[in-house]
Motif scaffolding. Structure first.
Motif, PDB file in Angstrom:
ATOM      1  N   ALA A 144      49.621  19.265  32.186  1.00  0.00           N
ATOM      2  CA  ALA A 144      51.021  18.879  32.001  1.00  0.00           C
ATOM      3  C   ALA A 144      51.624  19.550  30.776  1.00  0.00           C
ATOM      4  CB  ALA A 144      51.125  17.359  31.880  1.00  0.00           C
ATOM      5  N   TYR A 145      50.834  19.647  29.714  1.00  0.00           N
ATOM      6  CA  TYR A 145      51.353  20.260  28.488  1.00  0.00           C
ATOM      7  C   TYR A 145      51.559  21.758  28.666  1.00  0.00           C
ATOM      8  CZ  TYR A 145      52.112  20.930  23.492  1.00  0.00           C
ATOM      9  OH  TYR A 145      52.660  21.227  22.277  1.00  0.00           O
TER      10      TYR A 145
ATOM     11  N   GLU B 220      52.262  23.210  31.441  1.00  0.00           N
ATOM     12  CA  GLU B 220      53.454  23.332  32.295  1.00  0.00           C
ATOM     13  C   GLU B 220      54.719  23.138  31.472  1.00  0.00           C
ATOM     14  OE1 GLU B 220      55.416  21.239  36.295  1.00  0.00           O
ATOM     15  OE2 GLU B 220      53.337  20.816  35.712  1.00  0.00           O
ATOM     16  N   ALA B 221      54.661  22.174  30.524  1.00  0.00           N
ATOM     17  CA  ALA B 221      55.826  21.939  29.665  1.00  0.00           C
ATOM     18  C   ALA B 221      56.121  23.149  28.783  1.00  0.00           C
ATOM     19  CB  ALA B 221      55.581  20.701  28.805  1.00  0.00           C
TER      20      ALA B 221
ATOM     21  N   GLU C 260      55.520  26.220  29.480  1.00  0.00           N
ATOM     22  CA  GLU C 260      56.128  27.253  30.312  1.00  0.00           C
ATOM     23  C   GLU C 260      57.624  27.016  30.489  1.00  0.00           C
ATOM     24  OE1 GLU C 260      53.952  27.318  33.933  1.00  0.00           O
ATOM     25  OE2 GLU C 260      52.118  28.158  33.031  1.00  0.00           O
ATOM     26  N   LYS C 261      58.004  25.739  30.359  1.00  0.00           N
ATOM     27  CA  LYS C 261      59.423  25.385  30.495  1.00  0.00           C
ATOM     28  C   LYS C 261      60.109  25.307  29.128  1.00  0.00           C
ATOM     29  CE  LYS C 261      58.598  22.718  34.728  1.00  0.00           C
ATOM     30  NZ  LYS C 261      58.666  21.368  35.373  1.00  0.00           N
ATOM     31  N   LYS C 262      59.438  25.872  28.115  1.00  0.00           N
ATOM     32  CA  LYS C 262      59.979  25.919  26.754  1.00  0.00           C
ATOM     33  C   LYS C 262      60.141  24.530  26.144  1.00  0.00           C
ATOM     34  CE  LYS C 262      60.405  30.328  27.458  1.00  0.00           C
ATOM     35  NZ  LYS C 262      59.381  31.271  26.904  1.00  0.00           N
ATOM     36  N   SER C 263      59.233  23.603  26.506  1.00  0.00           N
ATOM     37  CA  SER C 263      59.254  22.252  25.950  1.00  0.00           C
ATOM     38  C   SER C 263      57.921  21.971  25.265  1.00  0.00           C
ATOM     39  CB  SER C 263      59.482  21.222  27.058  1.00  0.00           C
ATOM     40  OG  SER C 263      59.375  19.903  26.546  1.00  0.00           O
ATOM     41  N   ASN C 264      57.955  21.146  24.223  1.00  0.00           N
ATOM     42  CA  ASN C 264      56.730  20.815  23.499  1.00  0.00           C
ATOM     43  C   ASN C 264      56.202  19.431  23.833  1.00  0.00           C
ATOM     44  OD1 ASN C 264      56.372  23.218  22.040  1.00  0.00           O
ATOM     45  ND2 ASN C 264      57.888  22.564  20.514  1.00  0.00           N
ATOM     46  N   VAL C 265      56.805  18.762  24.792  1.00  0.00           N
ATOM     47  CA  VAL C 265      56.353  17.423  25.163  1.00  0.00           C
ATOM     48  C   VAL C 265      56.251  17.327  26.680  1.00  0.00           C
ATOM     49  CG1 VAL C 265      57.306  16.283  23.128  1.00  0.00           C
ATOM     50  CG2 VAL C 265      58.720  16.529  25.181  1.00  0.00           C
ATOM     51  N   ALA C 266      55.383  16.403  27.118  1.00  0.00           N
ATOM     52  CA  ALA C 266      55.212  16.146  28.543  1.00  0.00           C
ATOM     53  C   ALA C 266      54.949  14.655  28.723  1.00  0.00           C
ATOM     54  CB  ALA C 266      54.056  16.969  29.099  1.00  0.00           C
TER      55      ALA C 266
ATOM     56  N   GLU D 252      51.935  14.913  23.415  1.00  0.00           N
ATOM     57  CA  GLU D 252      52.250  15.943  22.433  1.00  0.00           C
ATOM     58  C   GLU D 252      50.992  16.751  22.129  1.00  0.00           C
ATOM     59  OE1 GLU D 252      55.530  14.384  19.524  1.00  0.00           O
ATOM     60  OE2 GLU D 252      54.000  12.822  19.719  1.00  0.00           O
TER      61      GLU D 252
END
Length: 315
Positions: free
Chosen positions: A274-275, A277-278, A280-286, A294
């Motif tokens: 999940a992290y 994947e996050a 890859e979407k330019k996010s640091n949380v999932a 985190e």
């Protein structure tokens, strides 16, 4: 098999690096069995036992009149090999005894994976051991300190700080000596181990603050299997990496308690996937199972999967 395949998949492999930095390596030390260094039969049997670590003891388990013979015996046994993937350590006598320094010199010349120093109450004891080992031209012998007195507990932060001060013969682990500690505290042996809670937590905090392995003390009542399981479970919940043992019958239960459960492994995989994947979407949380994930959760998940993979390889 499916879990092992998943561990070797792209999510796990890529998860071993974070921001270009290699995540530190772990190995299981769930079960750490003490054996008398004078007992060749017990040592021979240890080669077949499923313990993660064998500690050949030259201190409490060996009578004074056979300590020199025991020293020769453990070096011979370790150099003979046959212990597989188990770590094999030797506990020396105290450096302030007539045998201690010669023990350290002999261990430094052996194929031991670590040296265990008893009753450490000062960083100076560790420094002295490091110098003795270096005199034998060995630079890579990890040191494990036993903390088993009120002074040792109070000085544990200073002792553990040595881990970051020396690259040669580094401090690697602290081992609780709960039997001597209980005696020195004038405490009672009670099922809850409540009298030891503060000491256990202080040493664990010191170890974790400096990146060291932390091992819980022995359980003396071999027949009380239910209490042993309770102590193992409590130690795992507190954060200890494993437990020191005095009998082979304790190995299986300790291995089971301190091993990641099937759900632990599954959750760790889910967190890393999940992290990633996050990211890859330019996010640091999932979000996994309804909880925010985190980087700190990812790091612990990597530790769990590395331990699981090593345990699986040892079977």
């Amino acid at each position: 098999l499916g879990v092992m395949q998943a561990l070797r998949g792209s999510n796990f492999a890529s998860g071993l690096r974070m921001n270009g930095k290699r995540f530190m390596s772990f190995r299981p030390r769930r079960s750490v069995l003490f054996l008398p260094g004078s007992n060749s039969r017990a040592i021979a049997k240890a080669r077949t036992l499923p313990a993660d670590v064998i500690i050949m003891d030259l201190e409490d388990a060996v009578a004074p009149d056979v300590k020199v013979d025991a020293r020769l015996n453990v070096v011979k046994e370790i150099n003979s090999g046959g212990f597989g993937q188990r770590e094999v350590a030797i506990r020396c006598n105290g450096l302030d005894t007539q045998w201690g320094k010669d023990d350290v010199r002999a261990i430094a010349k052996s194929k031991a994976n670590a040296i265990v120093i008893p009753k450490v109450e000062s960083r100076n004891v560790v420094i002295e051991a490091q110098k003795l080992i270096s005199q034998e031209t060995r630079k890579d012998l990890p040191i494990w300190c036993m903390i088993e007195s009120p002074m040792g507990v109070l000085q544990s932060a200073d002792i553990c700080s040595l881990a970051k001060e020396s690259k040669e013969n580094p401090l690697q682990a602290v081992v609780m000596g709960t039997s001597d500690l209980t005696k020195d505290l004038h405490a009672l042996h009670v099922p809850s181990r409540f009298p030891l809670q503060t000491s256990l937590q202080m040493v664990l905090l010191s170890a974790r603050a400096h990146g060291l392995v932390a091992l819980d003390g022995v359980h003396l009542d071999i027949e009380n299997k239910e209490e042993f399981l309770q102590h193992c479970t409590a130690a795992k919940q507190m954060g200890f990496d494993g437990k020191t043992l005095i009998h082979p019958t304790q190995i299986g239960p300790a291995n089971e308690v301190f091993s990641p459960s099937a759900d632990d492994v599954k959750l760790a995989q889910e967190i890393i996937a999940a992290y990633n994947e996050a990211l890859e979407k330019k996010s640091n949380v999932a979000v996994v199972r309804g909880k925010l994930i985190e980087n700190l959760h990812v790091e612990d998940s990597k530790r769990i999967l590395q331990i699981f993979e090593m345990i699986s390889a040892m079977k």
